[in-house]
Design a protein around this motif. Structure first.
Motif, PDB file in Angstrom:
ATOM      1  N   ASN A   7       0.804  -1.231   0.000  1.00  0.00           N
ATOM      2  CA  ASN A   7       0.000   0.000   0.000  1.00  0.00           C
ATOM      3  C   ASN A   7       0.835   1.279   0.000  1.00  0.00           C
ATOM      4  N   GLU A   8       2.153   1.144  -0.095  1.00  0.00           N
ATOM      5  CA  GLU A   8       3.010   2.330  -0.174  1.00  0.00           C
ATOM      6  C   GLU A   8       2.971   2.873  -1.603  1.00  0.00           C
ATOM      7  N   VAL A   9       2.935   4.188  -1.748  1.00  0.00           N
ATOM      8  CA  VAL A   9       2.915   4.814  -3.069  1.00  0.00           C
ATOM      9  C   VAL A   9       4.359   5.048  -3.521  1.00  0.00           C
ATOM     10  N   VAL A  10       4.641   4.611  -4.760  1.00  0.00           N
ATOM     11  CA  VAL A  10       5.991   4.734  -5.307  1.00  0.00           C
ATOM     12  C   VAL A  10       5.937   5.358  -6.703  1.00  0.00           C
ATOM     13  N   SER A  11       7.083   5.846  -7.133  1.00  0.00           N
ATOM     14  CA  SER A  11       7.238   6.393  -8.480  1.00  0.00           C
ATOM     15  C   SER A  11       8.144   5.456  -9.254  1.00  0.00           C
ATOM     16  N   GLY A  32       2.397   4.518  -8.600  1.00  0.00           N
ATOM     17  CA  GLY A  32       1.510   3.408  -8.301  1.00  0.00           C
ATOM     18  C   GLY A  32       1.577   3.022  -6.837  1.00  0.00           C
ATOM     19  N   THR A  33       0.710   2.067  -6.478  1.00  0.00           N
ATOM     20  CA  THR A  33       0.631   1.574  -5.109  1.00  0.00           C
ATOM     21  C   THR A  33       1.097   0.127  -5.092  1.00  0.00           C
ATOM     22  N   LYS A  59       4.829  -6.030  -7.071  1.00  0.00           N
ATOM     23  CA  LYS A  59       3.664  -5.896  -7.948  1.00  0.00           C
ATOM     24  C   LYS A  59       3.073  -4.540  -7.596  1.00  0.00           C
ATOM     25  N   VAL A  60       3.074  -3.644  -8.581  1.00  0.00           N
ATOM     26  CA  VAL A  60       2.623  -2.272  -8.371  1.00  0.00           C
ATOM     27  C   VAL A  60       1.367  -2.025  -9.199  1.00  0.00           C
TER      28      VAL A  60
END
Length: 183
Positions: free
Chosen positions: A131-135, A146-147, A159-160
């Motif tokens: 559930n962490e948001v990444v670039s 995405g998350t 898996k994003v």
């Protein structure tokens, strides 16, 4: 007659070099080791390297990276003659030490460096949470955010969930292809 300023004990010394010349300097010193004149005074020159994982063109590869940029470590008996030989090797800028006196590197430090060099497979740690948001910073989805939906720590894969064309799409990425978004 010149007085030898050094005790002649065998030790490791750090030699500074021009950036990018580390391997050339080590090769040059090691060639001198093979000559009869210095075989009993200069024993080995090493450029400490370790294996690292990097992503290039979306592919994961393992490469050798220098642990200490601009340095070569030399196992030698310090004397005026050996100091002169090393100091006048092309690419060498000097010895590491206080003032004009080279300082030996401790055996403990050399053991740590050699241990680090001997690690075959680089360790990979995934510092992300579900559930962490990444670039996405590499690959075909570069620029997307995405998350994280799943984490495979053993393989270093994530898996994003990326929003494309108005809907969430699951994309499998290497952990090195994303970075955390600072809040």
């Amino acid at each position: 007659m010149a007085v030898n300023r050094y005790n002649g004990d065998r030790s490791w010394y750090a030699v500074s070099t021009y950036a990018g010349y580390e391997d050339k300097v080590a090769d040059s010193i090691n060639q001198r080791v093979d000559t009869a004149d210095f075989a009993n005074n200069i024993f080995e020159a090493i450029v400490p390297k370790e294996k690292q994982i990097e992503i290039k063109n979306g592919k994961r590869r393992i490469s050798d990276k220098k642990i200490f940029q601009g340095y070569v470590f030399v196992d030698m008996k310090m004397s005026d003659a050996t100091w002169y030989i090393i100091r006048n090797t092309p690419g060498v800028t000097g010895f590491v030490g206080t003032g004009t006196q080279p300082t030996p590197v401790s055996e403990r430090e050399i053991e740590k460096i050699k241990k680090r060099m001997g690690v075959e497979e680089p360790k990979f740690t995934v510092n992300y949470e579900v559930n962490e948001v990444v670039s996405v910073v590499d690959g075909p989805f570069k620029g997307f955010e995405g998350t994280i939906a799943e984490i495979d720590s053993a393989k270093g894969k994530l898996k994003v969930m990326v929003s494309m064309f108005g809907r969430e799409t699951a994309v499998e990425l290497d952990a090195l292809q994303v970075k955390k978004i600072d809040n």
